[in-house]
Design an enzyme around this catalytic site. Structure first.
Site, PDB file in Angstrom:
ATOM      1  N   TYR A 160       0.836  -1.203   0.000  1.00 55.27           N
ATOM      2  CA  TYR A 160       0.000   0.000   0.000  1.00 55.27           C
ATOM      3  C   TYR A 160       0.872   1.255   0.000  1.00 55.27           C
ATOM      4  O   TYR A 160       0.673   2.151  -0.825  1.00 55.27           O
ATOM      5  CB  TYR A 160      -0.905  -0.028   1.229  1.00 55.27           C
ATOM      6  CG  TYR A 160      -1.917   1.084   1.301  1.00 55.27           C
ATOM      7  CD1 TYR A 160      -2.951   1.176   0.369  1.00 55.27           C
ATOM      8  CD2 TYR A 160      -1.855   2.040   2.310  1.00 55.27           C
ATOM      9  CE1 TYR A 160      -3.894   2.189   0.445  1.00 55.27           C
ATOM     10  CE2 TYR A 160      -2.801   3.050   2.406  1.00 55.27           C
ATOM     11  CZ  TYR A 160      -3.811   3.125   1.467  1.00 55.27           C
ATOM     12  OH  TYR A 160      -4.750   4.140   1.549  1.00 55.27           O
ATOM     13  N   ASP A 161       1.860   1.298   0.918  1.00 50.00           N
ATOM     14  CA  ASP A 161       2.690   2.502   1.051  1.00 50.00           C
ATOM     15  C   ASP A 161       3.456   2.783  -0.243  1.00 50.00           C
ATOM     16  O   ASP A 161       3.425   3.896  -0.780  1.00 50.00           O
ATOM     17  CB  ASP A 161       3.709   2.337   2.186  1.00 50.00           C
ATOM     18  CG  ASP A 161       3.062   2.109   3.539  1.00 50.00           C
ATOM     19  OD1 ASP A 161       1.843   1.870   3.580  1.00 50.00           O
ATOM     20  OD2 ASP A 161       3.780   2.159   4.553  1.00 50.00           O
ATOM     21  N   LYS A 164       1.112   3.478  -3.269  1.00 49.11           N
ATOM     22  CA  LYS A 164       0.617   4.855  -3.330  1.00 49.11           C
ATOM     23  C   LYS A 164       1.742   5.829  -3.675  1.00 49.11           C
ATOM     24  O   LYS A 164       1.527   6.843  -4.340  1.00 49.11           O
ATOM     25  CB  LYS A 164      -0.034   5.241  -1.999  1.00 49.11           C
ATOM     26  CG  LYS A 164      -1.406   4.603  -1.777  1.00 49.11           C
ATOM     27  CD  LYS A 164      -2.480   5.227  -2.664  1.00 49.11           C
ATOM     28  CE  LYS A 164      -3.871   4.720  -2.302  1.00 49.11           C
ATOM     29  NZ  LYS A 164      -4.937   5.304  -3.142  1.00 49.11           N
ATOM     30  N   VAL A 202      -9.033   1.003  13.522  1.00 54.29           N
ATOM     31  CA  VAL A 202      -9.168   1.138  14.962  1.00 54.29           C
ATOM     32  C   VAL A 202     -10.517   1.741  15.358  1.00 54.29           C
ATOM     33  O   VAL A 202     -11.138   1.287  16.322  1.00 54.29           O
ATOM     34  CB  VAL A 202      -7.962   1.920  15.545  1.00 54.29           C
ATOM     35  CG1 VAL A 202      -7.984   3.395  15.143  1.00 54.29           C
ATOM     36  CG2 VAL A 202      -7.893   1.745  17.036  1.00 54.29           C
ATOM     37  N   SER A 204     -13.551   1.778  13.750  1.00 55.73           N
ATOM     38  CA  SER A 204     -14.665   0.842  13.562  1.00 55.73           C
ATOM     39  C   SER A 204     -14.543  -0.345  14.513  1.00 55.73           C
ATOM     40  O   SER A 204     -15.536  -0.781  15.114  1.00 55.73           O
ATOM     41  CB  SER A 204     -14.734   0.374  12.103  1.00 55.73           C
ATOM     42  OG  SER A 204     -13.445   0.082  11.635  1.00 55.73           O
ATOM     43  N   PHE A 206     -13.057  -0.562  17.535  1.00 57.84           N
ATOM     44  CA  PHE A 206     -13.386  -0.211  18.917  1.00 57.84           C
ATOM     45  C   PHE A 206     -14.899  -0.018  19.093  1.00 57.84           C
ATOM     46  O   PHE A 206     -15.485  -0.463  20.076  1.00 57.84           O
ATOM     47  CB  PHE A 206     -12.660   1.077  19.346  1.00 57.84           C
ATOM     48  CG  PHE A 206     -11.200   0.905  19.682  1.00 57.84           C
ATOM     49  CD1 PHE A 206     -10.583  -0.343  19.627  1.00 57.84           C
ATOM     50  CD2 PHE A 206     -10.425   1.999  20.064  1.00 57.84           C
ATOM     51  CE1 PHE A 206      -9.223  -0.501  19.928  1.00 57.84           C
ATOM     52  CE2 PHE A 206      -9.073   1.862  20.379  1.00 57.84           C
ATOM     53  CZ  PHE A 206      -8.477   0.617  20.304  1.00 57.84           C
ATOM     54  N   GLY A 222      -0.669   0.878  23.270  1.00 62.38           N
ATOM     55  CA  GLY A 222      -1.733   1.869  23.061  1.00 62.38           C
ATOM     56  C   GLY A 222      -1.262   3.310  23.118  1.00 62.38           C
ATOM     57  O   GLY A 222      -2.074   4.232  23.098  1.00 62.38           O
TER      58      GLY A 222
HETATM   59  N1  UDP Z   1      -5.218  -0.599  16.300  1.00 56.50           N
HETATM   60  C1  UDP Z   1      -5.537  -1.073  17.568  1.00 56.50           C
HETATM   61  N2  UDP Z   1      -6.569  -1.963  17.672  1.00 56.50           N
HETATM   62  C2  UDP Z   1      -7.299  -2.372  16.605  1.00 56.50           C
HETATM   63  C3  UDP Z   1      -6.976  -1.882  15.332  1.00 56.50           C
HETATM   64  C4  UDP Z   1      -5.916  -0.999  15.213  1.00 56.50           C
HETATM   65  O1  UDP Z   1      -4.917  -0.704  18.561  1.00 56.50           O
HETATM   66  O2  UDP Z   1      -8.230  -3.189  16.803  1.00 56.50           O
HETATM   67  C5  UDP Z   1      -4.117   0.394  16.172  1.00 56.50           C
HETATM   68  C6  UDP Z   1      -3.108   0.059  15.080  1.00 56.50           C
HETATM   69  O3  UDP Z   1      -2.091  -0.771  15.576  1.00 56.50           O
HETATM   70  C7  UDP Z   1      -2.612   1.449  14.722  1.00 56.50           C
HETATM   71  C8  UDP Z   1      -3.815   2.356  14.966  1.00 56.50           C
HETATM   72  O4  UDP Z   1      -4.684   1.615  15.804  1.00 56.50           O
HETATM   73  O5  UDP Z   1      -1.566   1.842  15.576  1.00 56.50           O
HETATM   74  C9  UDP Z   1      -4.547   2.736  13.707  1.00 56.50           C
HETATM   75  O6  UDP Z   1      -4.811   1.566  12.983  1.00 56.50           O
HETATM   76  P1  UDP Z   1      -5.728   1.552  11.677  1.00 56.50           P
HETATM   77  O7  UDP Z   1      -5.714   0.152  11.175  1.00 56.50           O
HETATM   78  O8  UDP Z   1      -7.048   2.166  11.960  1.00 56.50           O
HETATM   79  O9  UDP Z   1      -5.014   2.530  10.630  1.00 56.50           O
HETATM   80  P2  UDP Z   1      -3.503   2.849  10.247  1.00 56.50           P
HETATM   81  O10 UDP Z   1      -3.333   4.259  10.650  1.00 56.50           O
HETATM   82  O11 UDP Z   1      -2.567   1.954  10.989  1.00 56.50           O
HETATM   83  O12 UDP Z   1      -3.467   2.616   8.790  1.00 56.50           O
END
Ligand code: UDP
Length: 328
Positions: A160-161, A164, A202, A204, A206, A222
């Site tokens: 992806y990185d 893009k 994260v 959705s 949570f 976290g």
């Molecule tokens: N994350 C988390 N729990 C989850 C899903 C994601 O703690 O159930 C963390 C993940 O490790 C990252 C951040 O939340 O540090 C954002 O993750 P996301 O997948 O939403 O997007 P990213 O910014 O990593 O593409």
């Protein structure tokens, strides 16, 4: 009715209403963008292969005479007529883009080549939704557009990185080589209704966990940070960029600079849902960026855009959406 001759958008701002192509039009951001463009009076052609999107996101638009939805994979050429192209199509959540990483790179690269070719044939304005992932795990904080990033080229996020980053390269080469009118937005974490409940993101995750009374899965300790932009603000930013002066190419960061740790986000979600789920710590995925916050001074200056919706205010309608969605 006879069609009026159309001005090429590269020569002068196209007259309104436009015919607008939105690739990834049934996805989370795409579906909101289509709705807004229709409300502005434009004709909208949404293209989607439904890999990480849902027809239900645009179901209410299907009866609208100015809206059309085509099932199509952008890795194959597309022949349509349009004035503007918003090129969004690509799985964007780590869970989806890592499921078939080769296809993710193909979507970024072949998809961009196909859409740039279409734009070149038509002289159409084309906007790429790039990503804050081009900064990788940034050593510069906050991230401004002049920062070249810190990206692992061979890791699990690289499809992806780097995909893009290559898409951005293609856009700027079409701009330099073919004078194509391009716009590149770098989108930071965005949330709101129409996210898929199982996309692993994260916000959705949570919310779905809190509503189900299940533990909130926090990866690592976290303390990693993200900056979350509400979908309505993002759509405003994308439309402002597309319709900006011809010399504005970007890249331009679009995101909300308010920065939160994942533990802070978890607490907010529990407060808004009224849930009492415990936190469950899980291993941090590899290459997970430690910090992310956009420097949006360029967007403020060039587009007169900045986000208006604070995290608490955006989380409420998002929670309500998931409450309805999961009940139905
Ligand atoms: N994350 C988390 N729990 C989850 C899903 C994601 O703690 O159930 C963390 C993940 O490790 C990252 C951040 O939340 O540090 C954002 O993750 P996301 O997948 O939403 O997007 P990213 O910014 O990593 O593409």
């Amino acid at each position: 009715m006879d069609e009026q001759p159309r001005q090429p958008p590269s020569a002068a701002p196209a007259r309104r209403p436009f015919r607008v192509l939105v690739t990834g039009g049934a996805g989370f951001i795409g579906s909101h963008l289509c709705r807004r463009l229709l409300a502005q009076g434009h004709e909208v052609l949404a293209v989607d292969n439904f890999y990480s999107s849902a027809r239900s996101n645009v179901l209410d638009l299907l009866g609208e005479p100015r809206f059309e939805l085509i099932r199509h994979d952008v890795t194959f050429p597309l022949y349509v007529e349009t004035d503007q192209i918003y090129h969004l199509a690509c799985p964007a959540s780590p869970v989806f883009y890592q499921r078939d990483p080769v296809q993710t790179t193909k979507t970024c690269v072949h998809g961009s080549i196909n859409m740039l070719g279409l734009a070149k044939r038509l002289g159409a304005r084309i906007l790429l939704t790039s990503t804050s992932e081009v900064y990788g795990d940034p050593v510069v904080h906050p991230q401004s557009e002049s920062y070249w990033g810190n990206v692992n080229p061979i890791g699990i996020r690289s499809c992806y990185d780097e995909g893009k980053r290559c898409a951005e390269t293609l856009f700027f080469d079409y701009y330099r080589q073919h004078r194509l009118p391009i716009k590149v937005a770098r989108i930071f974490n965005t949330y709101g209704p129409n996210m898929l409940p199982n996309d692993g993101r994260v916000v959705s995750s949570f919310i779905v966990q809190a509503l189900a009374g299940e533990p909130l899965t926090v990866y690592g300790d976290g303390t990693q940070t993200r900056s979350f932009c509400y979908i309505d603000d993002m759509v405003d930013g994308l439309i402002a960029l597309m319709n900006s002066a011809p010399e504005v190419t970007g890249p331009i960061n679009l995101g909300n600079p308010a920065e939160f740790t994942m533990l802070e986000l978890a607490r907010k979600v529990l407060a808004i849902t009224g849930g009492h789920s415990p936190i469950e710590y899980r291993p941090l995925p590899s290459d997970d960026p430690a910090r992310r916050r956009p420097d949006i001074s360029r967007a403020v200056e060039v587009l007169g855009w900045k986000p208006a919706v604070e995290l608490d205010d955006g989380l409420r309608p998002t929670v309500e959406y998931f409450r309805r969605h999961l009940a139905g």
